[in-house]
Design a protein around this motif. Structure first.
Motif, PDB file in Angstrom:
ATOM      1  N   MET A   1       0.849  -1.189   0.000  1.00 15.64           N
ATOM      2  CA  MET A   1       0.000   0.000   0.000  1.00 15.64           C
ATOM      3  C   MET A   1       0.890   1.247   0.000  1.00 15.64           C
ATOM      4  SD  MET A   1      -2.555   1.498   2.965  1.00 15.64           S
ATOM      5  CE  MET A   1      -3.459   0.003   3.126  1.00 15.64           C
ATOM      6  N   VAL A   2       0.589   2.208  -0.865  1.00 12.52           N
ATOM      7  CA  VAL A   2       1.342   3.457  -0.929  1.00 12.52           C
ATOM      8  C   VAL A   2       0.801   4.404   0.131  1.00 12.52           C
ATOM      9  CG1 VAL A   2       1.884   5.436  -2.376  1.00 12.52           C
ATOM     10  CG2 VAL A   2       1.773   3.165  -3.401  1.00 12.52           C
ATOM     11  N   LYS A   3       1.694   4.944   0.934  1.00 15.99           N
ATOM     12  CA  LYS A   3       1.309   5.875   1.993  1.00 15.99           C
ATOM     13  C   LYS A   3       1.279   7.294   1.436  1.00 15.99           C
ATOM     14  CE  LYS A   3       1.615   2.839   5.409  1.00 15.99           C
ATOM     15  NZ  LYS A   3       0.496   2.269   6.036  1.00 15.99           N
ATOM     16  N   SER A   4       0.250   8.038   1.786  1.00 16.14           N
ATOM     17  CA  SER A   4       0.140   9.437   1.401  1.00 16.14           C
ATOM     18  C   SER A   4       1.063  10.259   2.289  1.00 16.14           C
ATOM     19  CB  SER A   4      -1.301   9.907   1.598  1.00 16.14           C
ATOM     20  OG  SER A   4      -1.365  11.303   1.565  1.00 16.14           O
ATOM     21  N   MET A   5       1.561  11.355   1.772  1.00 16.95           N
ATOM     22  CA  MET A   5       2.436  12.221   2.558  1.00 16.95           C
ATOM     23  C   MET A   5       1.659  13.346   3.235  1.00 16.95           C
ATOM     24  SD  MET A   5       5.291  10.769   2.375  1.00 16.95           S
ATOM     25  CE  MET A   5       6.353  11.987   3.103  1.00 16.95           C
ATOM     26  N   GLU A   6       0.394  13.487   2.925  1.00 17.61           N
ATOM     27  CA  GLU A   6      -0.381  14.596   3.479  1.00 17.61           C
ATOM     28  C   GLU A   6      -1.007  14.199   4.809  1.00 17.61           C
ATOM     29  OE1 GLU A   6      -2.603  17.874   1.203  1.00 17.61           O
ATOM     30  OE2 GLU A   6      -3.976  16.189   1.356  1.00 17.61           O
ATOM     31  N   ARG A   7      -0.695  14.966   5.862  1.00 18.20           N
ATOM     32  CA  ARG A   7      -1.218  14.683   7.195  1.00 18.20           C
ATOM     33  C   ARG A   7      -2.685  15.070   7.289  1.00 18.20           C
ATOM     34  NH1 ARG A   7       1.229  13.500  11.584  1.00 18.20           N
ATOM     35  NH2 ARG A   7       3.249  14.279  10.903  1.00 18.20           N
ATOM     36  N   LYS A   8      -3.471  14.186   7.875  1.00 18.58           N
ATOM     37  CA  LYS A   8      -4.896  14.453   8.103  1.00 18.58           C
ATOM     38  C   LYS A   8      -5.048  15.462   9.241  1.00 18.58           C
ATOM     39  CE  LYS A   8      -8.055  11.198   8.021  1.00 18.58           C
ATOM     40  NZ  LYS A   8      -8.921  10.054   8.391  1.00 18.58           N
ATOM     41  N   ILE A   9      -6.071  16.282   9.117  1.00 17.42           N
ATOM     42  CA  ILE A   9      -6.454  17.236  10.160  1.00 17.42           C
ATOM     43  C   ILE A   9      -7.891  16.905  10.549  1.00 17.42           C
ATOM     44  CG2 ILE A   9      -6.865  19.662  10.716  1.00 17.42           C
ATOM     45  CD1 ILE A   9      -4.812  20.299   8.425  1.00 17.42           C
ATOM     46  N   GLU A  56     -10.973   7.876  13.075  1.00 21.95           N
ATOM     47  CA  GLU A  56     -10.189   8.796  12.238  1.00 21.95           C
ATOM     48  C   GLU A  56      -8.693   8.615  12.471  1.00 21.95           C
ATOM     49  OE1 GLU A  56     -11.121  10.956   9.760  1.00 21.95           O
ATOM     50  OE2 GLU A  56     -13.115  10.083   9.957  1.00 21.95           O
ATOM     51  N   ILE A  57      -8.304   8.408  13.716  1.00 21.75           N
ATOM     52  CA  ILE A  57      -6.888   8.193  14.034  1.00 21.75           C
ATOM     53  C   ILE A  57      -6.406   6.899  13.391  1.00 21.75           C
ATOM     54  CG2 ILE A  57      -5.247   7.702  15.899  1.00 21.75           C
ATOM     55  CD1 ILE A  57      -7.031   9.606  17.665  1.00 21.75           C
ATOM     56  N   GLU A  58      -7.169   5.832  13.558  1.00 23.36           N
ATOM     57  CA  GLU A  58      -6.793   4.544  12.963  1.00 23.36           C
ATOM     58  C   GLU A  58      -6.721   4.639  11.442  1.00 23.36           C
ATOM     59  OE1 GLU A  58      -5.661   1.619  13.998  1.00 23.36           O
ATOM     60  OE2 GLU A  58      -5.639   2.351  16.065  1.00 23.36           O
ATOM     61  N   ASP A  59      -7.676   5.316  10.840  1.00 22.12           N
ATOM     62  CA  ASP A  59      -7.690   5.495   9.393  1.00 22.12           C
ATOM     63  C   ASP A  59      -6.430   6.223   8.934  1.00 22.12           C
ATOM     64  OD1 ASP A  59      -9.223   5.470   6.769  1.00 22.12           O
ATOM     65  OD2 ASP A  59      -8.901   7.633   7.037  1.00 22.12           O
ATOM     66  N   SER A  60      -6.056   7.254   9.654  1.00 22.24           N
ATOM     67  CA  SER A  60      -4.860   8.020   9.309  1.00 22.24           C
ATOM     68  C   SER A  60      -3.600   7.178   9.461  1.00 22.24           C
ATOM     69  CB  SER A  60      -4.781   9.272  10.189  1.00 22.24           C
ATOM     70  OG  SER A  60      -3.690  10.077   9.804  1.00 22.24           O
ATOM     71  N   LEU A  61      -3.521   6.425  10.529  1.00 24.56           N
ATOM     72  CA  LEU A  61      -2.349   5.571  10.734  1.00 24.56           C
ATOM     73  C   LEU A  61      -2.231   4.517   9.642  1.00 24.56           C
ATOM     74  CD1 LEU A  61      -2.489   5.093  14.612  1.00 24.56           C
ATOM     75  CD2 LEU A  61      -0.716   6.307  13.310  1.00 24.56           C
ATOM     76  N   GLN A  62      -3.354   3.915   9.265  1.00 23.10           N
ATOM     77  CA  GLN A  62      -3.332   2.860   8.247  1.00 23.10           C
ATOM     78  C   GLN A  62      -3.073   3.403   6.846  1.00 23.10           C
ATOM     79  OE1 GLN A  62      -6.915   0.538   8.634  1.00 23.10           O
ATOM     80  NE2 GLN A  62      -6.426  -0.086  10.722  1.00 23.10           N
ATOM     81  N   ASP A  64      -2.107   6.707   5.935  1.00 28.53           N
ATOM     82  CA  ASP A  64      -1.081   7.735   5.779  1.00 28.53           C
ATOM     83  C   ASP A  64       0.202   7.422   6.531  1.00 28.53           C
ATOM     84  OD1 ASP A  64      -3.109   9.133   4.411  1.00 28.53           O
ATOM     85  OD2 ASP A  64      -3.793  10.051   6.267  1.00 28.53           O
ATOM     86  N   GLY A  65       0.122   6.512   7.489  1.00 28.41           N
ATOM     87  CA  GLY A  65       1.300   6.170   8.273  1.00 28.41           C
ATOM     88  C   GLY A  65       1.706   7.241   9.267  1.00 28.41           C
ATOM     89  N   CYS A  66       0.768   8.132   9.604  1.00 31.73           N
ATOM     90  CA  CYS A  66       1.088   9.178  10.578  1.00 31.73           C
ATOM     91  C   CYS A  66      -0.171   9.572  11.351  1.00 31.73           C
ATOM     92  CB  CYS A  66       1.700  10.395   9.902  1.00 31.73           C
ATOM     93  SG  CYS A  66       0.643  11.198   8.675  1.00 31.73           S
ATOM     94  N   LEU A  67       0.063  10.207  12.481  1.00 27.13           N
ATOM     95  CA  LEU A  67      -1.045  10.657  13.331  1.00 27.13           C
ATOM     96  C   LEU A  67      -1.691  11.912  12.762  1.00 27.13           C
ATOM     97  CD1 LEU A  67       0.655  10.224  16.801  1.00 27.13           C
ATOM     98  CD2 LEU A  67      -1.344   8.952  15.992  1.00 27.13           C
ATOM     99  N   PRO A  68      -3.001  12.050  12.888  1.00 25.90           N
ATOM    100  CA  PRO A  68      -3.666  13.293  12.479  1.00 25.90           C
ATOM    101  C   PRO A  68      -3.512  14.348  13.565  1.00 25.90           C
ATOM    102  CG  PRO A  68      -5.278  11.790  13.370  1.00 25.90           C
ATOM    103  CD  PRO A  68      -3.960  11.055  13.376  1.00 25.90           C
TER     104      PRO A  68
END
Length: 143
Positions: A1-9, A56-62, A64-68
């Motif tokens: 899976m390709v991770k996005s570089m954009e952090r979720k807010i 939302e946190i779990e979705d971001s971690l899975q 994007d690979g980072c915390l929102p």
């Protein structure tokens, strides 16, 4: 899976303020991706809010690979209290006092700063984005 570089807010507020401030921001900056909103309305329970944050946190971690970054309107309010509950399981940052200058700057810098630095920037810009304009201050500034 390709991770996005954009952090979720995540924007969480009383009433529909979170949706409205996102819309206002998009008037300034254009369409924005990876911004989730939680509008706390009458009848919404604490567990429902908490589950939203966890999902939302779990979705971001899975994805994007980072915390929102979580941004709320009022320290001590319901959105804040339920976001705080997530600290038991996640090392998220929760920024209070959500305002438009803060959100614009966070969006601009969300992919350029580390997580802690982004939260600190949000707090600083939020404070500095509040002021008072008077006739006297304008005359002093020769505006």
């Amino acid at each position: 899976m390709v991770k996005s570089m954009e952090r979720k807010i995540i924007l969480a507020t009383h009433g529909h303020f979170s949706e409205a401030i996102k819309e206002s921001c998009e008037l300034i900056m254009g369409k924005q991706e990876k911004i989730s909103t939680l509008s706390v309305v009458t009848g919404m329970g604490a567990d429902e809010m908490y589950e939203f944050f966890c999902n939302e946190i779990e979705d971001s971690l899975q994805k994007d690979g980072c915390l929102p970054l979580i941004m709320v309107d009022i320290m001590g309010g319901s959105p804040y209290n339920q976001a705080i509950r997530t600290l038991r399981d996640y090392e998220v940052s929760i920024v209070t006092g959500l305002n438009l200058p803060m959100l614009v700057e966070v969006i601009v810098m969300r992919n350029q700063l580390g997580y802690e630095e982004l939260a600190e920037l949000a707090s600083e810009v939020g404070r500095n984005g509040v002021g008072i304009a008077t006739r006297e201050s304008l005359l002093k500034a020769n505006v």
